[in-house]
Enzyme design. Structure first.
Site, PDB file in Angstrom:
ATOM      1  N   ASP A   1       0.469  -1.143  -0.077  1.00 10.98           N
ATOM      2  CA  ASP A   1       0.128   0.054   0.138  1.00 10.98           C
ATOM      3  C   ASP A   1       1.268   1.052   0.119  1.00 10.98           C
ATOM      4  O   ASP A   1       1.483   1.625   0.768  1.00 10.98           O
ATOM      5  CB  ASP A   1      -1.152  -0.224   1.489  1.00 10.98           C
ATOM      6  CG  ASP A   1      -2.152   0.998   1.578  1.00 10.98           C
ATOM      7  OD1 ASP A   1      -3.159   0.677   0.994  1.00 10.98           O
ATOM      8  OD2 ASP A   1      -1.734   2.205   0.913  1.00 10.98           O
TER       9      ASP A   1
ATOM     10  N   ASN B   1     -13.045  -3.053   2.277  1.00 15.33           N
ATOM     11  CA  ASN B   1     -13.863  -2.510   2.742  1.00 15.33           C
ATOM     12  C   ASN B   1     -15.246  -2.499   1.552  1.00 15.33           C
ATOM     13  O   ASN B   1     -14.237  -2.585   0.233  1.00 15.33           O
ATOM     14  CB  ASN B   1     -13.308  -1.209   2.528  1.00 15.33           C
ATOM     15  CG  ASN B   1     -12.391  -0.777   3.888  1.00 15.33           C
ATOM     16  OD1 ASN B   1     -12.249  -1.433   4.934  1.00 15.33           O
ATOM     17  ND2 ASN B   1     -10.784  -0.382   3.655  1.00 15.33           N
TER      18      ASN B   1
ATOM     19  N   GLN C   1     -14.557   2.018   1.326  1.00 12.75           N
ATOM     20  CA  GLN C   1     -13.701   1.570   0.081  1.00 12.75           C
ATOM     21  C   GLN C   1     -13.625   2.970  -1.027  1.00 12.75           C
ATOM     22  O   GLN C   1     -14.716   3.761  -1.378  1.00 12.75           O
ATOM     23  CB  GLN C   1     -14.915   0.934  -0.633  1.00 12.75           C
ATOM     24  CG  GLN C   1     -13.791  -0.117  -1.812  1.00 12.75           C
ATOM     25  CD  GLN C   1     -15.168  -0.363  -2.491  1.00 12.75           C
ATOM     26  OE1 GLN C   1     -16.423  -1.139  -2.419  1.00 12.75           O
ATOM     27  NE2 GLN C   1     -13.699  -1.446  -4.013  1.00 12.75           N
TER      28      GLN C   1
ATOM     29  N   VAL D   1     -11.512   2.882  -3.445  1.00 10.62           N
ATOM     30  CA  VAL D   1     -11.028   2.106  -4.803  1.00 10.62           C
ATOM     31  C   VAL D   1     -11.568   1.652  -5.292  1.00 10.62           C
ATOM     32  O   VAL D   1     -11.701   0.089  -4.392  1.00 10.62           O
ATOM     33  CB  VAL D   1      -9.408   1.696  -4.938  1.00 10.62           C
ATOM     34  CG1 VAL D   1      -9.186   0.692  -6.432  1.00 10.62           C
ATOM     35  CG2 VAL D   1      -8.558   3.121  -4.197  1.00 10.62           C
TER      36      VAL D   1
ATOM     37  N   HIS E   1     -10.089  -5.591  -3.144  1.00  9.38           N
ATOM     38  CA  HIS E   1      -8.725  -5.614  -2.689  1.00  9.38           C
ATOM     39  C   HIS E   1      -9.246  -5.632  -1.056  1.00  9.38           C
ATOM     40  O   HIS E   1      -9.744  -5.859  -0.603  1.00  9.38           O
ATOM     41  CB  HIS E   1      -8.067  -4.790  -2.937  1.00  9.38           C
ATOM     42  CG  HIS E   1      -8.360  -3.224  -2.185  1.00  9.38           C
ATOM     43  ND1 HIS E   1      -9.222  -2.312  -3.000  1.00  9.38           N
ATOM     44  CD2 HIS E   1      -8.381  -2.518  -0.876  1.00  9.38           C
ATOM     45  CE1 HIS E   1     -10.346  -1.283  -2.024  1.00  9.38           C
ATOM     46  NE2 HIS E   1      -9.311  -0.825  -1.112  1.00  9.38           N
TER      47      HIS E   1
ATOM     48  N   HIS F   1      -6.814  -5.456   2.450  1.00  9.17           N
ATOM     49  CA  HIS F   1      -6.089  -5.344   3.252  1.00  9.17           C
ATOM     50  C   HIS F   1      -5.377  -6.557   3.832  1.00  9.17           C
ATOM     51  O   HIS F   1      -5.957  -7.139   4.805  1.00  9.17           O
ATOM     52  CB  HIS F   1      -6.326  -4.326   3.896  1.00  9.17           C
ATOM     53  CG  HIS F   1      -6.631  -3.014   3.424  1.00  9.17           C
ATOM     54  ND1 HIS F   1      -6.199  -1.954   3.069  1.00  9.17           N
ATOM     55  CD2 HIS F   1      -8.127  -2.788   2.330  1.00  9.17           C
ATOM     56  CE1 HIS F   1      -6.931  -0.630   2.020  1.00  9.17           C
ATOM     57  NE2 HIS F   1      -8.266  -1.773   2.124  1.00  9.17           N
TER      58      HIS F   1
HETATM   59  P1  5GP Z   1      -9.116   1.692   0.094  1.00  5.51           P
HETATM   60  O1  5GP Z   1      -9.943   2.913   0.746  1.00  5.51           O
HETATM   61  O2  5GP Z   1     -10.578   1.582  -1.348  1.00  5.51           O
HETATM   62  O3  5GP Z   1     -10.157   0.463   0.713  1.00  5.51           O
HETATM   63  O4  5GP Z   1      -7.950   0.959  -0.222  1.00  5.51           O
HETATM   64  C1  5GP Z   1      -7.547   1.792  -0.859  1.00  5.51           C
HETATM   65  C2  5GP Z   1      -5.730   1.954  -0.625  1.00  5.51           C
HETATM   66  O5  5GP Z   1      -5.146   1.868  -1.845  1.00  5.51           O
HETATM   67  C3  5GP Z   1      -5.702   3.261   0.322  1.00  5.51           C
HETATM   68  O6  5GP Z   1      -5.061   2.677   1.243  1.00  5.51           O
HETATM   69  C4  5GP Z   1      -4.330   3.743  -0.580  1.00  5.51           C
HETATM   70  O7  5GP Z   1      -3.639   3.982   0.202  1.00  5.51           O
HETATM   71  C5  5GP Z   1      -4.227   2.523  -1.693  1.00  5.51           C
HETATM   72  N1  5GP Z   1      -3.785   2.995  -2.697  1.00  5.51           N
HETATM   73  C6  5GP Z   1      -4.287   4.048  -3.089  1.00  5.51           C
HETATM   74  N2  5GP Z   1      -3.502   4.656  -4.216  1.00  5.51           N
HETATM   75  C7  5GP Z   1      -2.702   3.837  -4.024  1.00  5.51           C
HETATM   76  C8  5GP Z   1      -1.321   3.568  -5.534  1.00  5.51           C
HETATM   77  O8  5GP Z   1      -1.698   4.434  -6.780  1.00  5.51           O
HETATM   78  N3  5GP Z   1      -0.503   2.401  -5.448  1.00  5.51           N
HETATM   79  C9  5GP Z   1      -0.752   1.733  -4.872  1.00  5.51           C
HETATM   80  N4  5GP Z   1       0.369   0.777  -4.216  1.00  5.51           N
HETATM   81  N5  5GP Z   1      -1.590   2.039  -3.906  1.00  5.51           N
HETATM   82  C10 5GP Z   1      -2.996   3.034  -3.393  1.00  5.51           C
END
Ligand code: 5GP
Length: 115
Positions: A31, A88, A95, A97, A101, A103
């Site tokens: 991440d 998420n 969530q 993205v 996914h 974590h």
């Molecule tokens: P969500 O909030 O959708 O469950 O988690 C998305 C995760 O993607 C976040 O923890 C964020 O830090 C990670 N993330 C967002 N953009 C990027 C990226 O460009 N590269 C990487 N490696 N992680 C990302």
């Protein structure tokens, strides 16, 4: 068609990522904003926008994701000490993205309940 996300771009190589694991079904990378000493995201190669969009035909893939998370925990040396897998789902689930996914978090004592 769903919007292209940063995770689509990581899969296609358009955005670089620190990829730590790959198999036929899944890819895992660190991440960009880690919340624990180990914070890795595991995604399926076949896009699903989130857990809220999963269908009965996806159950095998969900199992592959969890098995991959456990394999990565082993690689990272936290399989025995303990770790957490979080998905998420949707806006109130936090969530950001819209690409399914998992974590994988570990390397420190994790609190409960999550925020
Ligand atoms: P969500 O909030 O959708 O469950 O988690 C998305 C995760 O993607 C976040 O923890 C964020 O830090 C990670 N993330 C967002 N953009 C990027 C990226 O460009 N590269 C990487 N490696 N992680 C990302």
């Amino acid at each position: 068609m769903s919007e292209e996300t940063v995770f689509d771009q990581i899969l296609s190589g358009g955005i670089s990522a620190d990829i730590v694991y790959e198999d036929e079904h899944c890819v895992a990378f660190r991440d960009i904003n880690p919340q624990a000493p180990v914070h890795i995201l595991i995604i399926p190669r076949r896009k699903i926008t989130g857990l809220q969009a999963v269908e009965p035909a996806d159950t095998g893939l969900l199992g592959q994701l969890m098995a991959a998370a456990c394999a990565v925990a082993g690689q990272e040396g936290i399989r025995e000490s303990g770790f957490r897998c979080v998905i998420n789902a949707g806006a109130q689930g936090g969530q950001e993205v819209p690409y399914l996914h998992v974590h994988l978090l570990g390397g420190r004592q994790l609190g409960w309940p999550p925020g």
